[in-house]
Design a protein around this motif. Structure first.
Motif, mmCIF file in Angstrom:
data_model
loop_
_atom_site.group_PDB
_atom_site.id
_atom_site.type_symbol
_atom_site.label_atom_id
_atom_site.label_comp_id
_atom_site.label_asym_id
_atom_site.label_seq_id
_atom_site.Cartn_x
_atom_site.Cartn_y
_atom_site.Cartn_z
ATOM 1 N N CYS A 107 -6.334 -20.124 -2.216
ATOM 2 C CA CYS A 107 -5.052 -19.046 -2.316
ATOM 3 C C CYS A 107 -5.249 -17.859 -0.841
ATOM 4 C CB CYS A 107 -4.906 -18.705 -3.392
ATOM 5 S SG CYS A 107 -2.994 -17.174 -3.147
ATOM 6 N N LEU A 108 -5.491 -18.402 0.415
ATOM 7 C CA LEU A 108 -6.853 -17.679 0.886
ATOM 8 C C LEU A 108 -5.605 -16.383 1.126
ATOM 9 C CD1 LEU A 108 -7.446 -20.393 3.138
ATOM 10 C CD2 LEU A 108 -9.056 -19.271 2.085
ATOM 11 N N ALA A 109 -4.159 -16.561 1.028
ATOM 12 C CA ALA A 109 -3.048 -16.035 1.462
ATOM 13 C C ALA A 109 -4.078 -14.912 0.617
ATOM 14 C CB ALA A 109 -2.248 -15.740 1.381
ATOM 15 N N LEU A 110 -3.348 -14.501 -1.487
ATOM 16 C CA LEU A 110 -3.388 -13.407 -2.031
ATOM 17 C C LEU A 110 -5.220 -12.974 -1.889
ATOM 18 C CD1 LEU A 110 -2.396 -12.782 -4.037
ATOM 19 C CD2 LEU A 110 -3.195 -14.569 -6.081
ATOM 20 N N GLU A 111 -6.726 -13.557 -1.474
ATOM 21 C CA GLU A 111 -7.242 -13.408 -1.132
ATOM 22 C C GLU A 111 -7.960 -12.177 -0.688
ATOM 23 O OE1 GLU A 111 -10.507 -16.197 -1.180
ATOM 24 O OE2 GLU A 111 -10.421 -17.528 -1.945
ATOM 25 N N LYS A 112 -7.006 -11.783 0.895
ATOM 26 C CA LYS A 112 -6.728 -11.162 1.907
ATOM 27 C C LYS A 112 -6.273 -10.425 1.427
ATOM 28 C CE LYS A 112 -8.461 -13.667 5.686
ATOM 29 N NZ LYS A 112 -9.067 -12.550 6.638
ATOM 30 N N VAL A 113 -5.298 -10.569 0.308
ATOM 31 C CA VAL A 113 -3.956 -9.220 0.037
ATOM 32 C C VAL A 113 -5.220 -8.275 -1.364
ATOM 33 C CG1 VAL A 113 -2.655 -8.118 -1.449
ATOM 34 C CG2 VAL A 113 -2.152 -10.575 -0.240
ATOM 35 N N ALA A 114 -6.454 -9.081 -1.992
ATOM 36 C CA ALA A 114 -7.540 -8.446 -3.261
ATOM 37 C C ALA A 114 -7.777 -7.820 -1.662
ATOM 38 C CB ALA A 114 -8.266 -9.706 -3.624
ATOM 39 N N GLU A 115 -8.631 -8.614 -1.027
ATOM 40 C CA GLU A 115 -10.038 -7.589 0.443
ATOM 41 C C GLU A 115 -9.244 -6.658 0.648
ATOM 42 O OE1 GLU A 115 -10.979 -10.058 2.513
ATOM 43 O OE2 GLU A 115 -11.837 -11.467 1.022
ATOM 44 N N SER A 116 -7.594 -6.365 0.691
ATOM 45 C CA SER A 116 -7.428 -5.160 1.088
ATOM 46 C C SER A 116 -6.776 -4.047 0.769
ATOM 47 C CB SER A 116 -6.069 -5.146 2.140
ATOM 48 O OG SER A 116 -5.150 -5.867 1.209
ATOM 49 N N MET A 117 -6.914 -4.058 -0.926
ATOM 50 C CA MET A 117 -6.620 -3.300 -1.799
ATOM 51 C C MET A 117 -7.550 -2.416 -2.195
ATOM 52 S SD MET A 117 -4.471 -5.537 -4.688
ATOM 53 C CE MET A 117 -3.737 -4.099 -5.373
ATOM 54 N N GLU A 118 -7.703 -0.596 -2.916
ATOM 55 C CA GLU A 118 -8.351 0.345 -2.896
ATOM 56 C C GLU A 118 -7.768 0.332 -4.999
ATOM 57 O OE1 GLU A 118 -8.568 3.690 -0.338
ATOM 58 O OE2 GLU A 118 -10.251 2.434 0.331
ATOM 59 N N LEU A 119 -8.866 0.238 -5.663
ATOM 60 C CA LEU A 119 -8.172 0.703 -7.116
ATOM 61 C C LEU A 119 -9.400 1.406 -7.848
ATOM 62 C CD1 LEU A 119 -7.348 -3.169 -8.374
ATOM 63 C CD2 LEU A 119 -6.045 -1.573 -7.839
ATOM 64 N N PRO A 120 -8.953 1.989 -9.326
ATOM 65 C CA PRO A 120 -9.448 3.012 -9.608
ATOM 66 C C PRO A 120 -9.971 1.981 -10.748
ATOM 67 C CG PRO A 120 -7.469 3.117 -10.713
ATOM 68 C CD PRO A 120 -7.024 1.796 -9.418
ATOM 69 N N CYS A 121 -11.313 2.543 -11.386
ATOM 70 C CA CYS A 121 -12.454 2.235 -12.311
ATOM 71 C C CYS A 121 -11.741 1.135 -12.849
ATOM 72 C CB CYS A 121 -14.045 2.642 -12.189
ATOM 73 S SG CYS A 121 -14.701 2.403 -13.339
ATOM 74 N N ARG A 122 -12.100 0.547 -14.122
ATOM 75 C CA ARG A 122 -11.363 0.227 -15.100
ATOM 76 C C ARG A 122 -11.517 0.883 -15.895
ATOM 77 N NH1 ARG A 122 -13.999 -5.066 -18.219
ATOM 78 N NH2 ARG A 122 -12.132 -4.585 -19.603
ATOM 79 N N TYR A 123 -12.500 1.818 -15.749
ATOM 80 C CA TYR A 123 -12.812 3.034 -17.726
ATOM 81 C C TYR A 123 -12.925 4.593 -16.440
ATOM 82 C CZ TYR A 123 -15.847 -0.697 -18.385
ATOM 83 O OH TYR A 123 -16.654 -2.037 -18.772
ATOM 84 N N HIS A 124 -10.827 4.428 -15.939
ATOM 85 C CA HIS A 124 -10.492 5.995 -15.412
ATOM 86 C C HIS A 124 -10.346 6.521 -16.562
ATOM 87 C CE1 HIS A 124 -7.999 8.455 -13.143
ATOM 88 N NE2 HIS A 124 -7.429 8.195 -14.619
ATOM 89 N N ASN A 125 -9.814 5.864 -17.929
ATOM 90 C CA ASN A 125 -9.548 6.871 -18.897
ATOM 91 C C ASN A 125 -11.022 7.329 -19.719
ATOM 92 O OD1 ASN A 125 -6.133 6.907 -18.599
ATOM 93 N ND2 ASN A 125 -6.656 4.945 -19.961
ATOM 94 N N LEU A 126 -11.734 6.947 -19.702
ATOM 95 C CA LEU A 126 -13.290 6.875 -20.043
ATOM 96 C C LEU A 126 -13.945 8.410 -19.196
ATOM 97 C CD1 LEU A 126 -14.307 3.814 -21.817
ATOM 98 C CD2 LEU A 126 -12.990 5.460 -22.523
ATOM 99 N N GLY A 127 -13.198 8.409 -17.843
ATOM 100 C CA GLY A 127 -13.764 9.241 -17.800
ATOM 101 C C GLY A 127 -13.847 8.993 -16.247
ATOM 102 N N CYS A 128 -14.030 8.278 -15.726
ATOM 103 C CA CYS A 128 -14.519 7.739 -14.437
ATOM 104 C C CYS A 128 -13.297 7.596 -13.533
ATOM 105 C CB CYS A 128 -15.257 5.902 -13.988
ATOM 106 S SG CYS A 128 -16.070 5.093 -12.529
#
Length: 311
Positions: A107-128
């Motif tokens: 799924c190349l289209a979804l891979e392109k979307v993924a490459e353009s995203m910025e996300l928080p660390c999954r441990y945000h609620n633990l302090g990151c």
């Protein structure tokens, strides 16, 4: 060797008892426990926090099988249903949604979307609170200093993962671990039948000093074909901070003694890994019985120790 039916018992001055273990902790079980605990608190994803901006795209990138983020390569079936590369193997190359053969469609289209995203660390609620490009997020999370710690209680196969304050409460309430203030200790380990030493460990003891926590392990196992006892210290925190401390262990009698000095190992490393590295005070059974005195038919071993901080 099965020690469960012998009727013999271990005792420690501080109410120790015997626990039997293969010393293995299931990583997948631990991850499942953590995901279950924190899945509903992800930043940018939880509507209750008022963050909807990336929720739709994030849902597209969530694997329908493992519920984790999908990273390239992302696969899809002929009907357009997607899943991650790990789960493609797990489902034996058959779409979990429509049950068609997956083949090797990307799924190349979804891979392109993924490459353009910025996300928080999954441990945000633990302090990151850092934000990462999608393709670097996973690498960061593998070494994030805020990631939860596995329970260090050997022998229980405990799947608990949490921060240190929660972990201390868990050890005290769920495992009935003794927690002591101070940087010195003096323990007496007793066993009525010292000839049975395979894969057995005394109850963990935790020390609170220098504003940190340390756990003392003492156990018996076979080193090759030789029965041995081993004592070692672990640090409830990361390896970098563990290296700021030192500890010593001493055992002996009859004007003879063994002394060990080392650096406590972080609980980021598994209990089995530390034990198998032999990074601690190792006492051959014959010597342990000699130190026990008497008729050498019963283990009565006293281990003293000290923890200090390097300047």
């Amino acid at each position: 060797m099965d020690l469960g039916g012998t009727g013999s018992s271990f005792k420690e001055v501080l109410e120790s008892n015997l626990i039997f273990s293969d010393f293995e902790t299931s990583k997948s079980k631990s991850e499942a426990n953590y995901n279950s605990t924190f899945a509903k608190s992800r930043t940018y994803l939880d509507g209750k926090n008022g963050n909807h901006s990336k929720n739709g795209v994030y849902d597209l990138l969530e694997c329908p099988v493992c519920k984790n983020l999908m990273y390239p390569p992302i696969h899809q079936c002929p009907n357009g249903h997607t899943l991650c590369s790990n789960c493609k193997i797990v489902v034996h190359n058959r779409c979990p949604t429509c049950h068609r053969d997956l083949g090797n469609i990307r799924c190349l289209a979804l891979e392109k979307v993924a490459e353009s995203m910025e996300l928080p660390c999954r441990y945000h609620n633990l302090g990151c609170h850092d934000i990462f490009a999608y393709h670097t997020k996973l690498k960061h999370e593998q070494n994030c200093q805020f990631r939860p710690y596995n329970c260090p209680y050997a022998g229980s196969e405990c799947s608990m993962m949490c921060d240190i304050p929660t972990l201390m409460t868990h050890l005290k309430e769920d495992h009935k671990v003794d927690i002591h203030d101070g940087f010195t200790f003096n323990h007496r380990y007793v066993k009525s039948n010292p000839h049975e030493v395979e894969n057995a460990t005394w109850m963990l003891t935790v020390f609170n000093c220098f504003g940190k926590h340390f756990c003392l392990h003492f156990e018996a196992f076979l080193l090759g074909t030789s029965p041995v006892y081993m004592a070692f210290l672990r640090f409830l925190g990361d390896e970098k901070e563990a290296k700021k401390f030192r500890y010593s262990l001493e055992v002996g009698a009859n004007s003879r003694k063994l002394i060990w000095q080392g650096i406590p190992r972080s609980i980021r490393e598994s209990h089995r890994k530390v034990r198998d590295s032999q990074d601690g005070l190792i006492i051959q059974r014959n010597l342990a019985l000699y130190f026990s005195g008497g008729d050498k038919q019963q283990l009565k071993l006293r281990v003293t120790g000290r923890i200090w901080k390097e300047e």
